[in-house]
Enzyme design. Structure first.
Site, PDB file in Angstrom:
ATOM      1  N   ASP A  28       0.826  -1.208   0.000  1.00 48.70           N
ATOM      2  CA  ASP A  28       0.000   0.000   0.000  1.00 48.70           C
ATOM      3  C   ASP A  28       0.863   1.262   0.000  1.00 48.70           C
ATOM      4  O   ASP A  28       1.991   1.252   0.481  1.00 48.70           O
ATOM      5  CB  ASP A  28      -0.905  -0.030   1.241  1.00 48.70           C
ATOM      6  CG  ASP A  28      -2.137   0.839   1.060  1.00 48.70           C
ATOM      7  OD1 ASP A  28      -2.370   1.340  -0.060  1.00 48.70           O
ATOM      8  OD2 ASP A  28      -2.868   1.018   2.047  1.00 48.70           O
ATOM      9  N   HIS A  45       2.436   3.668  -8.926  1.00 47.69           N
ATOM     10  CA  HIS A  45       2.280   2.234  -9.212  1.00 47.69           C
ATOM     11  C   HIS A  45       3.504   1.722  -9.975  1.00 47.69           C
ATOM     12  O   HIS A  45       3.986   0.616  -9.733  1.00 47.69           O
ATOM     13  CB  HIS A  45       0.996   1.974  -9.995  1.00 47.69           C
ATOM     14  CG  HIS A  45      -0.249   2.270  -9.213  1.00 47.69           C
ATOM     15  ND1 HIS A  45      -0.454   1.794  -7.942  1.00 47.69           N
ATOM     16  CD2 HIS A  45      -1.354   3.004  -9.504  1.00 47.69           C
ATOM     17  CE1 HIS A  45      -1.623   2.216  -7.488  1.00 47.69           C
ATOM     18  NE2 HIS A  45      -2.184   2.960  -8.416  1.00 47.69           N
ATOM     19  N   LEU A 139      10.764 -20.360  -5.282  1.00 50.85           N
ATOM     20  CA  LEU A 139       9.769 -19.540  -4.585  1.00 50.85           C
ATOM     21  C   LEU A 139       8.396 -19.646  -5.252  1.00 50.85           C
ATOM     22  O   LEU A 139       8.270 -19.498  -6.464  1.00 50.85           O
ATOM     23  CB  LEU A 139      10.220 -18.070  -4.610  1.00 50.85           C
ATOM     24  CG  LEU A 139       9.251 -17.068  -3.966  1.00 50.85           C
ATOM     25  CD1 LEU A 139       9.327 -17.158  -2.447  1.00 50.85           C
ATOM     26  CD2 LEU A 139       9.551 -15.644  -4.423  1.00 50.85           C
TER      27      LEU A 139
HETATM   28  C1  FPP Z   1      -1.867   0.282  -3.259  1.00 50.83           C
HETATM   29  O1  FPP Z   1      -1.478   1.607  -3.421  1.00 50.83           O
HETATM   30  C2  FPP Z   1      -1.452  -0.499  -4.365  1.00 50.83           C
HETATM   31  C3  FPP Z   1      -2.244  -1.024  -5.328  1.00 50.83           C
HETATM   32  C4  FPP Z   1      -3.713  -0.840  -5.374  1.00 50.83           C
HETATM   33  C5  FPP Z   1      -1.700  -1.770  -6.406  1.00 50.83           C
HETATM   34  C6  FPP Z   1      -0.420  -2.509  -6.125  1.00 50.83           C
HETATM   35  C7  FPP Z   1       0.117  -2.814  -7.402  1.00 50.83           C
HETATM   36  C8  FPP Z   1       1.408  -2.822  -7.760  1.00 50.83           C
HETATM   37  C9  FPP Z   1       2.537  -2.598  -6.845  1.00 50.83           C
HETATM   38  C10 FPP Z   1       1.724  -3.020  -9.180  1.00 50.83           C
HETATM   39  C11 FPP Z   1       1.084  -4.143  -9.893  1.00 50.83           C
HETATM   40  C12 FPP Z   1       1.561  -5.469  -9.465  1.00 50.83           C
HETATM   41  C13 FPP Z   1       2.304  -6.307 -10.179  1.00 50.83           C
HETATM   42  C14 FPP Z   1       2.486  -7.700  -9.705  1.00 50.83           C
HETATM   43  C15 FPP Z   1       2.960  -5.934 -11.411  1.00 50.83           C
HETATM   44  P1  FPP Z   1      -2.610   2.702  -3.365  1.00 50.83           P
HETATM   45  O2  FPP Z   1      -2.890   3.156  -4.751  1.00 50.83           O
HETATM   46  O3  FPP Z   1      -3.781   2.178  -2.624  1.00 50.83           O
HETATM   47  O4  FPP Z   1      -1.880   3.815  -2.579  1.00 50.83           O
HETATM   48  P2  FPP Z   1      -2.573   4.926  -1.683  1.00 50.83           P
HETATM   49  O5  FPP Z   1      -3.129   4.212  -0.488  1.00 50.83           O
HETATM   50  O6  FPP Z   1      -1.439   5.807  -1.341  1.00 50.83           O
HETATM   51  O7  FPP Z   1      -3.617   5.578  -2.527  1.00 50.83           O
END
Ligand code: FPP
Length: 247
Positions: A28, A45, A139
């Site tokens: 997150d 992201h 893994l």
């Molecule tokens: C949370 O940050 C993260 C996500 C909703 C997406 C996580 C995805 C990735 C790291 C990339 C995709 C994954 C792969 C395997 C390629 P948020 O947007 O909720 O952050 P915030 O809480 O600051 O808004």
């Protein structure tokens, strides 16, 4: 595949006998990381995907057996279309770029969740990665995509009831997406919130929880080492008593 010797693992300040078998991560804070820098959320992201690389590599190298990461929750479907589009694009880009190295490191990739919701291009890319790496002994990398813990439990319950009218706990466990990774030992959540957010509800029954304010794009190998050290320092009783009988 475990690469480091016990000696090398100790040199990282870790205890070889206290490396968790199954680590789960709620990645997150990408959006806030970008906003803080005056960048669009999509850049967060993208930075998040880059952070993932080292974390997968190091987990594999120290002998973590399963790593389950929350890439897209069922709730994330409520996000604006353009952000969902960016995430889908990043997923495809990620698999295309990383698959050869992951395969060379014997990582076995599986998605967990309902992949059918995603555009065909995402489904095909993910399925191809699963097929290519299916026989790898290293893994186990479980990537949660359109995943929700309650939905997984309903699915497991329904599958278990095809085997028996009165499924027991083992029957539920066997029918989870993560059946061959077992229970989660360590759940990490970055980004400052201290919640579970419908992730692996059954599997975390006895997990140690580790929360950090560090936002996912800044979660480096050193941050993972901190989390693994915290895990090593926790006393896990699984509801029993200490080995000397004291509570
Ligand atoms: C949370 O940050 C993260 C996500 C909703 C997406 C996580 C995805 C990735 C790291 C990339 C995709 C994954 C792969 C395997 C390629 P948020 O947007 O909720 O952050 P915030 O809480 O600051 O808004």
């Amino acid at each position: 595949m475990k690469k480091y010797s016990d000696q090398e693992i100790k040199a990282f300040g870790l205890m070889p006998e206290r490396i968790p078998k199954h680590v789960a991560i709620v990645m997150d804070g990408n959006g806030r990381w970008a906003t803080e820098r005056g960048m669009p959320r999509g850049m967060g992201h993208r930075a998040g995907v880059n952070a993932l690389r080292d974390i997968i590599r190091f987990s594999s190298d120290v002998g973590v057996e399963s790593l389950t990461i929350y890439a897209f929750s069922t709730e994330n479907r409520k996000r604006p279309k353009d952000e969902i589009g960016i995430l889908c694009g990043l997923l495809i880009e990620y698999f295309n770029r990383e698959i050869d190295e992951l395969h060379a490191n014997a990582v076995r990739i599986r998605s967990i969740g309902d992949l059918s919701w995603f555009p065909t291009a995402v489904q095909e890319t993910v399925r191809a990665a699963e097929v290519k790496t299916a026989a790898n002994p290293g893994l186990k990398l479980n990537i949660a995509l359109n995943y929700g813990g309650r939905a997984e439990l309903v699915r497991a319950m329904r599958l278990a009831m095809r085997e028996s009218d009165e499924p027991d706990e083992d029957a539920i466990s066997r029918n989870l997406y993560t059946a061959d990774s077992g229970d989660v030992d360590l759940l990490i959540r970055t980004g400052g919130d201290e919640r579970v957010s419908n992730f692996l509800l059954w599997q975390i029954a006895y997990a140690e929880l580790y929360f950090t304010d560090v936002k996912w794009p800044d979660f480096t190998r050193d941050e993972l080492i901190r989390a693994l050290q915290a895990f090593a320092g926790r006393e896990r009783r699984f509801g029993g008593l200490k080995s000397n009988g004291a509570k």
